[in-house]
Design a protein around this motif. Structure first.
Motif, PDB file in Angstrom:
ATOM      1  N   ASP A 137       0.835  -1.212   0.000  1.00  0.00           N
ATOM      2  CA  ASP A 137       0.000   0.000   0.000  1.00  0.00           C
ATOM      3  C   ASP A 137       0.868   1.260   0.000  1.00  0.00           C
ATOM      4  O   ASP A 137       0.570   2.226  -0.700  1.00  0.00           O
ATOM      5  CB  ASP A 137      -0.946   0.019   1.207  1.00  0.00           C
ATOM      6  N   ALA A 138       1.941   1.245   0.797  1.00  0.00           N
ATOM      7  CA  ALA A 138       2.836   2.409   0.850  1.00  0.00           C
ATOM      8  C   ALA A 138       3.501   2.643  -0.511  1.00  0.00           C
ATOM      9  O   ALA A 138       3.582   3.782  -0.980  1.00  0.00           O
ATOM     10  CB  ALA A 138       3.888   2.215   1.938  1.00  0.00           C
ATOM     11  N   GLY A 172      -0.113   7.344  -7.664  1.00  0.00           N
ATOM     12  CA  GLY A 172      -0.873   8.590  -7.787  1.00  0.00           C
ATOM     13  C   GLY A 172      -0.066   9.704  -8.409  1.00  0.00           C
ATOM     14  O   GLY A 172      -0.615  10.669  -8.930  1.00  0.00           O
ATOM     15  N   ASP A 173       1.243   9.584  -8.397  1.00  0.00           N
ATOM     16  CA  ASP A 173       2.126  10.588  -8.994  1.00  0.00           C
ATOM     17  C   ASP A 173       2.561  10.189 -10.404  1.00  0.00           C
ATOM     18  O   ASP A 173       3.537  10.708 -10.926  1.00  0.00           O
ATOM     19  CB  ASP A 173       3.365  10.788  -8.113  1.00  0.00           C
ATOM     20  N   SER A 212       2.324   1.727  -3.373  1.00  0.00           N
ATOM     21  CA  SER A 212       1.272   2.087  -4.335  1.00  0.00           C
ATOM     22  C   SER A 212       0.926   3.569  -4.308  1.00  0.00           C
ATOM     23  O   SER A 212       0.355   4.086  -5.278  1.00  0.00           O
ATOM     24  CB  SER A 212       0.009   1.259  -4.078  1.00  0.00           C
ATOM     25  N   GLU A 213       1.249   4.246  -3.221  1.00  0.00           N
ATOM     26  CA  GLU A 213       0.985   5.681  -3.154  1.00  0.00           C
ATOM     27  C   GLU A 213       1.726   6.435  -4.255  1.00  0.00           C
ATOM     28  O   GLU A 213       1.291   7.499  -4.685  1.00  0.00           O
ATOM     29  CB  GLU A 213       1.356   6.227  -1.777  1.00  0.00           C
TER      30      GLU A 213
END
Length: 191
Positions: free
Chosen positions: A37-38, A44-45, A40-41
């Motif tokens: 999850d970390a 978004g960029d 995967s952030e």
């Protein structure tokens, strides 16, 4: 490319685990999910993110085999528990090639299982490792002894994870070491 682990799937018995399988139960599964999850952030960029879920890495000069080979060479190897748990494994060379392939292939995103296409049970792994070093494997390690010696970590050694590299094989990745016997013979110096 972010390294995750087979621990994502937890102990799943006989279930075939491709990349579409959900997270399992337990501490390691929760840690792997949080790690993914970390990473995967970044998506978004506009960053392409690949989660390589790594099985047991086999190679010379380190890792799990560094601890196992001396025991097997001294005829002290054996099944862990009843030996029926599935063990996803991958040769270190295939792991490196898979990571480079994932980094270079713009069509690869999300989870990718890093395990040879032919998973084996612990009993089969034990038999093949003993054959590779030309020694018998006659001393099984009972489940209770593992739990006494390793506590909660014993659960990860006894967990059954029949993980397959569905996405990699569908997208054309070719394993140099798809079969355990050849991989272990090469590592033990008999390949």
């Amino acid at each position: 490319v972010s390294a995750s682990a087979v621990g994502f799937y937890g102990d799943r018995g006989e279930t075939v685990l491709d990349e579409s399988a959900g997270r399992g139960e337990g501490f390691l599964a929760e840690v792997c999910e949080a790690w993914e999850d970390a990473a995967s952030e970044l998506a978004g960029d506009g960053v392409r993110v690949v989660h390589i879920r790594v099985g047991l890495v086999l190679g010379s000069g380190g890792g799990a085999l560094e601890k196992m080979l001396p025991l097997f060479r001294w005829c002290l190897g054996g099944n862990l528990g009843n030996g029926q748990q599935w063990m996803p494994w991958i040769h270190v060379r295939d792991l490196v090639r898979l990571m480079l392939w994932a980094a270079d292939n713009p069509n690869v995103t999300g989870p990718v299982n890093a395990a040879a296409p032919h998973p084996v049970r612990n009993a089969d792994f034990t038999r093949e490792l003993a054959a590779a070093v030309r020694r018998p494997a006659i001393l099984p390690v009972p489940r209770f002894a593992l739990r006494m010696a390793l506590g909660e970590f014993a659960g990860s050694l006894l967990a059954s994870q029949k993980m397959i590299p569905q996405r990699a094989t569908e997208q054309g990745f070719e394993f140099g070491y798809p079969h355990l016997k050849v991989a272990l013979q090469e590592i033990a110096g008999r390949g």
